[in-house]
Write an enzyme that holds these catalytic residues in place. Structure first.
Site, PDB file in Angstrom:
ATOM      1  N   ARG A  21       0.817  -1.214   0.000  1.00 50.66           N
ATOM      2  CA  ARG A  21       0.000   0.000   0.000  1.00 50.66           C
ATOM      3  C   ARG A  21       0.848   1.260   0.000  1.00 50.66           C
ATOM      4  O   ARG A  21       0.441   2.292   0.513  1.00 50.66           O
ATOM      5  CB  ARG A  21      -0.986   0.011   1.178  1.00 50.66           C
ATOM      6  N   ARG A  25      -2.693   6.044  -0.126  1.00 49.79           N
ATOM      7  CA  ARG A  25      -2.871   6.024   1.315  1.00 49.79           C
ATOM      8  C   ARG A  25      -2.323   7.276   1.996  1.00 49.79           C
ATOM      9  O   ARG A  25      -3.053   8.214   2.254  1.00 49.79           O
ATOM     10  CB  ARG A  25      -2.290   4.764   1.954  1.00 49.79           C
ATOM     11  N   ARG A  34      -7.300  11.911  -5.302  1.00 53.09           N
ATOM     12  CA  ARG A  34      -8.549  11.336  -4.796  1.00 53.09           C
ATOM     13  C   ARG A  34      -9.641  12.377  -4.623  1.00 53.09           C
ATOM     14  O   ARG A  34     -10.831  12.034  -4.579  1.00 53.09           O
ATOM     15  CB  ARG A  34      -8.302  10.609  -3.478  1.00 53.09           C
ATOM     16  N   ASP A  70      -6.691  -2.804  -7.236  1.00 53.98           N
ATOM     17  CA  ASP A  70      -7.340  -3.385  -6.068  1.00 53.98           C
ATOM     18  C   ASP A  70      -7.626  -4.848  -6.368  1.00 53.98           C
ATOM     19  O   ASP A  70      -7.925  -5.205  -7.512  1.00 53.98           O
ATOM     20  CB  ASP A  70      -8.650  -2.650  -5.736  1.00 53.98           C
ATOM     21  N   TYR A 145     -15.046 -12.304   0.025  1.00 57.20           N
ATOM     22  CA  TYR A 145     -15.777 -11.094  -0.380  1.00 57.20           C
ATOM     23  C   TYR A 145     -17.070 -11.458  -1.106  1.00 57.20           C
ATOM     24  O   TYR A 145     -18.133 -10.865  -0.866  1.00 57.20           O
ATOM     25  CB  TYR A 145     -14.907 -10.213  -1.271  1.00 57.20           C
TER      26      TYR A 145
END
Length: 337
Positions: A21, A25, A34, A70, A145
């Protein structure tokens, strides 16, 4: 290069370091992006994915660039109704409940389903001064998931399905392992020099359940990548009790989370794979003298060879990028006592 040499157990001039990551982040330049783009837009736009991937290389001086994406992107690409919600994570509108639901999920074809990922890897491989790492989600984590409908505290629905629907579970593992293998192989063909298989939720399984319900498919992925020549990394969160199985999987590198010392991990996996890890990400929120002390302990336990420095999981969003830069410099400047 330093990172690849370490992956294959060759001598290096310093311990290589990269962070899970690291792309995004904690970096202000990522947060600026973002404000204009949601995470899936960043993942699905090659120029933006490459920019985010390059940010930690420029700012921190890490020894590898991991492509920004992702692990659930392939699920969305094959038609799963999925969103990534802020402060929550992936949320699936219609979770898997039956064998019919499993049959409706198809294997990913990277060139047609996720061409933006392949294009981003190829572009990053041309621009990056350090090796590129591709990645994919491991079958158990993706299955969780799909069955839970999102993140879970105990994965009870996943386990219940695994125990009660063994044939459907095997079919789901077949599909998800083929998806992971196809994606990783395509990333290597596009220019990735290494690939990492992320198993975020594998720590919730016992050793016996891992061996019965997951390990055979991990073996298929690892074996399927052998001919690519890329360095293969296997990482699972909470997997200290599975390290002997991870070590036997055949990857060049085994990632270790922060719950076990690298010296103890080495005693379990033996001399075969290179170890990657394993500073607790929360340590990076502490004052620098604490970070330096704990990082040195990790390096000492790593033994100074056959070790790639990393965190025991991903960078915490509140982490000061200045601490990460100092940590990279500290690792590069360290030598065994």
């Amino acid at each position: 290069m330093r990172f690849l040499d370490a992956c294959f157990g060759r001598p290096t001039d310093a311990t290589p370091v990269w962070f899970m990551r690291q792309a995004g982040r904690s970096l202000p330049e990522y947060r600026a992006l973002r404000e204009e783009h949601d995470i899936l837009e960043l993942c699905e736009t090659p120029d933006l994915a490459v920019e985010v991937s390059m940010q930690p290389v420029r700012r921190l001086g890490v020894d590898a660039a991991i492509i920004f994406s992702d692990i659930v992107v392939p699920l969305r690409a094959v038609g799963v109704d999925l969103q990534i919600k802020p402060e929550v994570g992936p949320v699936i509108a219609s979770p898997v409940r039956t064998a019919r639901d499993v049959a409706a999920i198809r294997v990913l074809e990277p060139e047609t389903d996720v061409p933006y990922v392949i294009e981003a890897v190829a572009q990053l491989a041309k621009e990056s001064p350090v090796p590129v790492i591709g990645f994919a989600g491991a079958p158990f984590t993706l299955a969780s998931y799909l069955i839970e409908g999102g993140p879970s505290k105990d994965h009870r629905a996943t386990k219940a399905f695994m125990y009660s629907e063994p044939d459907a579970w095997a079919q789901l593992m077949d599909t998800l392992s083929a998806t992971a293998l196809n994606l990783l192989a395509a990333e290597v063909e596009a220019g990735a020099a290494a690939v990492q298989l992320f198993d975020s939720w594998i720590g919730f399984l016992s050793r016996s359940d891992y061996r019965s319900y997951v390990a055979p498919w991990i073996g298929k992925i690892v074996a399927g990548l052998r001919s690519t020549g890329a360095a293969r990394i296997l990482f699972g969160v909470g997997s200290a009790h599975l390290l002997d199985d991870f070590g036997a999987a055949g990857t060049e590198v085994v990632g270790v989370d922060w719950r076990i010392g690298l010296d103890d991990a080495r005693a379990v996996v033996g001399d075969g794979p290179v170890l990657q890890g394993n500073l607790d990400p929360a340590v990076c929120l502490a004052p620098w003298d604490v970070v330096a002390e704990r990082a040195s302990d990790v390096l000492e336990r790593g033994g100074g060879s056959r070790h790639i420095f990393n965190l025991g999981h991903g960078v915490v969003p509140e982490t000061d990028p200045g601490i990460l830069k100092a940590l990279v410099d500290h690792v590069h400047g360290w030598s065994p006592s």
